[in-house]
Write an enzyme that holds these catalytic residues in place. Structure first.
Site, PDB file in Angstrom:
ATOM      1  N   ASP A  39       0.918  -1.186  -0.155  1.00 30.92           N
ATOM      2  CA  ASP A  39      -0.041  -0.063   0.104  1.00 30.92           C
ATOM      3  C   ASP A  39       1.010   1.364  -0.013  1.00 30.92           C
ATOM      4  O   ASP A  39       1.659   1.269   0.906  1.00 30.92           O
ATOM      5  CB  ASP A  39      -0.751   0.051   1.206  1.00 30.92           C
ATOM      6  CG  ASP A  39      -1.991   1.253   1.303  1.00 30.92           C
ATOM      7  OD1 ASP A  39      -1.786   2.127   0.435  1.00 30.92           O
ATOM      8  OD2 ASP A  39      -2.658   1.154   2.373  1.00 30.92           O
ATOM      9  N   ILE A  40       0.870   1.764  -1.179  1.00 30.71           N
ATOM     10  CA  ILE A  40       1.537   3.123  -1.072  1.00 30.71           C
ATOM     11  C   ILE A  40       1.089   4.346  -0.116  1.00 30.71           C
ATOM     12  O   ILE A  40      -0.084   4.719  -0.224  1.00 30.71           O
ATOM     13  CB  ILE A  40       1.674   3.664  -2.562  1.00 30.71           C
ATOM     14  CG1 ILE A  40       2.423   2.504  -3.549  1.00 30.71           C
ATOM     15  CG2 ILE A  40       2.603   4.904  -2.771  1.00 30.71           C
ATOM     16  CD1 ILE A  40       3.833   2.179  -3.125  1.00 30.71           C
ATOM     17  N   HIS A  56       6.431  12.188 -17.260  1.00 29.57           N
ATOM     18  CA  HIS A  56       7.126  13.316 -17.526  1.00 29.57           C
ATOM     19  C   HIS A  56       7.181  14.415 -16.496  1.00 29.57           C
ATOM     20  O   HIS A  56       6.242  14.465 -15.445  1.00 29.57           O
ATOM     21  CB  HIS A  56       6.363  14.282 -18.713  1.00 29.57           C
ATOM     22  CG  HIS A  56       5.215  15.034 -18.489  1.00 29.57           C
ATOM     23  ND1 HIS A  56       5.306  16.087 -18.087  1.00 29.57           N
ATOM     24  CD2 HIS A  56       3.882  14.569 -18.764  1.00 29.57           C
ATOM     25  CE1 HIS A  56       4.123  16.555 -18.128  1.00 29.57           C
ATOM     26  NE2 HIS A  56       3.147  15.725 -18.430  1.00 29.57           N
ATOM     27  N   GLU A  71       8.333  16.935 -22.125  1.00 27.65           N
ATOM     28  CA  GLU A  71       7.120  16.291 -22.783  1.00 27.65           C
ATOM     29  C   GLU A  71       6.119  17.537 -23.441  1.00 27.65           C
ATOM     30  O   GLU A  71       5.461  17.125 -24.230  1.00 27.65           O
ATOM     31  CB  GLU A  71       6.316  15.440 -21.460  1.00 27.65           C
ATOM     32  CG  GLU A  71       5.190  14.624 -22.050  1.00 27.65           C
ATOM     33  CD  GLU A  71       3.974  15.395 -22.096  1.00 27.65           C
ATOM     34  OE1 GLU A  71       2.798  14.762 -22.843  1.00 27.65           O
ATOM     35  OE2 GLU A  71       3.770  16.347 -21.633  1.00 27.65           O
TER      36      GLU A  71
HETATM   37  N1  DPN Z   1      -0.092  15.047 -22.356  1.00 27.39           N
HETATM   38  C1  DPN Z   1      -0.618  15.730 -21.247  1.00 27.39           C
HETATM   39  C2  DPN Z   1      -0.113  17.093 -21.223  1.00 27.39           C
HETATM   40  O1  DPN Z   1       1.010  16.860 -20.483  1.00 27.39           O
HETATM   41  O2  DPN Z   1      -0.374  17.915 -21.552  1.00 27.39           O
HETATM   42  C3  DPN Z   1      -2.095  15.615 -21.549  1.00 27.39           C
HETATM   43  C4  DPN Z   1      -2.703  14.279 -21.632  1.00 27.39           C
HETATM   44  C5  DPN Z   1      -2.147  13.086 -20.804  1.00 27.39           C
HETATM   45  C6  DPN Z   1      -3.597  14.128 -22.452  1.00 27.39           C
HETATM   46  C7  DPN Z   1      -2.798  11.810 -21.241  1.00 27.39           C
HETATM   47  C8  DPN Z   1      -3.987  12.859 -22.690  1.00 27.39           C
HETATM   48  C9  DPN Z   1      -3.786  11.754 -22.117  1.00 27.39           C
HETATM   49 ZN    ZN Z   2       1.257  15.859 -19.046  1.00 25.76          ZN
HETATM   50 CA    CA Z   3      -2.464   4.020  -0.593  1.00 26.24          CA
END
Ligand code: DPN
Ligand code: ZN
Ligand code: CA
Length: 329
Positions: free
Chosen positions: A40-41, A122, A168
């Site tokens: 359990d985190i 990210h 990202e």
């Molecule tokens: N990629 C994300 C962002 O950092 O803006 C948003 C996102 C994540 C969209 C996962 C769709 C699925």
């Molecule tokens: Zn994101």
């Molecule tokens: Ca937890």
């Protein structure tokens, strides 16, 4: 691993997952597998990392974007904890928009080096704000799971690798760089990549990347193995009675370069600028017609912009997936 408790007439075998088995004799051997149960985190620990990322942003001009001091400080924070815990870390540099970017790759020594299970998130924010839901949540979630791997001296069957991606927000630059620089011999060893990007949205949905294409709207299934990766997460949410829905592999996060290279992928997502439907509000509560994250890519994406229940469940789901799919010796 089973803890056994003998009662007067019946043997009680209480596994660490909480399953209670009554019956048999006190000397009966446990019949279940020997794999270690997923931990359990601690939500408190995950929140501690979020607070740290918030402070880092505040001390560095308000954000943790690619090329900024806030990004580098975020990387140093994560790396320091992993180094102290016994991970083998590597900082991979790349250039984007004239600025140096960094990925952090952390390997847990041991496991089958020909069968690598990865989890990634990210670490950069947009320049508008601290980027706490997007994506301090995913970064903190995989960090705390990695630290728990170390604390429990986990001995997985597979080799576990954790990754924090740079840039990202500028178009998956860090993860693309990592995959494109991987020699083929290394790429083929990666049996799966789990992605965690936005796992604490304040009007949360419980979405799983749609590896089996059962819920998809046309993006198609992931590479072979993706359906199994989704199933493991589905099992976890099923065990805590939380319904899930699929979300397409539309390429908007760092799993993109992995699936393009034919690597199985999966992961969770609690929603971005999309709006919660009536059906989803019935399933999960929250506000119908409102964005999953009304502060998406805005200055208000700060530490108040997090649903801690969603964050806790998703952090536990990451651990369950890494422990279950990673196996244990
Ligand atoms: N990629 C994300 C962002 O950092 O803006 C948003 C996102 C994540 C969209 C996962 C769709 C699925
Ligand atoms: Zn994101
Ligand atoms: Ca937890």
């Amino acid at each position: 691993m089973l803890k056994r408790v003998a009662a007067t007439t019946a043997a009680l075998a209480l596994s660490v997952t909480g399953a209670l088995v009554i019956g048999g004799s006190a000397s009966a051997a446990p019949t279940s597998s020997t794999s270690a149960a997923a931990p359990d985190i601690s939500l408190e620990n995950v929140q501690g990392h979020l607070n740290e990322f918030q402070q880092i942003a505040e001390q560095n001009g308000g954000n943790r974007a690619h090329g900024s001091a806030g990004y580098k400080a975020s990387l140093d924070y994560v790396k320091g904890l992993l180094d102290d815990a016994g991970f083998k870390t590597q900082v991979q540099e790349f250039t984007s928009g004239g600025e140096t970017g960094y990925n952090l790759i952390a390997d847990w020594p041991g496991g089958n080096s020909d069968d690598v299970l990865m989890a990634g998130a990210h670490l950069d924010s947009v320049s508008r704000g601290a980027g706490i839901n997007d994506n301090a949540t995913g970064s903190a979630g995989i960090l705390e799971v990695a630290l728990e791997v170390a604390r429990s001296d986990h001995k997985p069957d597979k080799h576990l690798r954790f990754a924090w991606w740079g840039a990202e927000e500028l178009g998956l630059i860090g993860s693309k760089h990592y995959v494109s620089e991987l020699p083929e011999a290394e790429r083929t060893k990666i049996s799966g990549y789990y992605n965690f990007d936005m796992i604490g949205s304040p009007n949360a949905g419980y979405f799983l990347y749609d590896g089996d294409d059962s819920d998809g709207t046309g993006a198609g299934p992931g590479p072979d193995g993706s359906a199994e990766m989704e199933k493991v997460l589905e099992d976890y949410f099923g065990s805590i009675d939380v319904a899930t829905r699929g979300t397409d592999f539309d390429g908007r996060s760092d799993y993109g370069p992995f699936i393009q290279a034919g690597i199985a992928a999966g992961g969770t997502f609690t929603g971005a600028e999309g709006r919660k439907t009536a059906e989803e509000t019935e399933l999960w509560g929250g506000t119908e017609g409102e964005a999953y994250d009304p502060c998406y890519h805005s200055a208000c994406d700060d530490k108040a912009n997090v649903d801690t229940t969603a964050l806790d469940r998703n952090a536990d789901a990451i651990a369950y997936a890494m422990w279950t799919l990673g196996g244990s010796q």
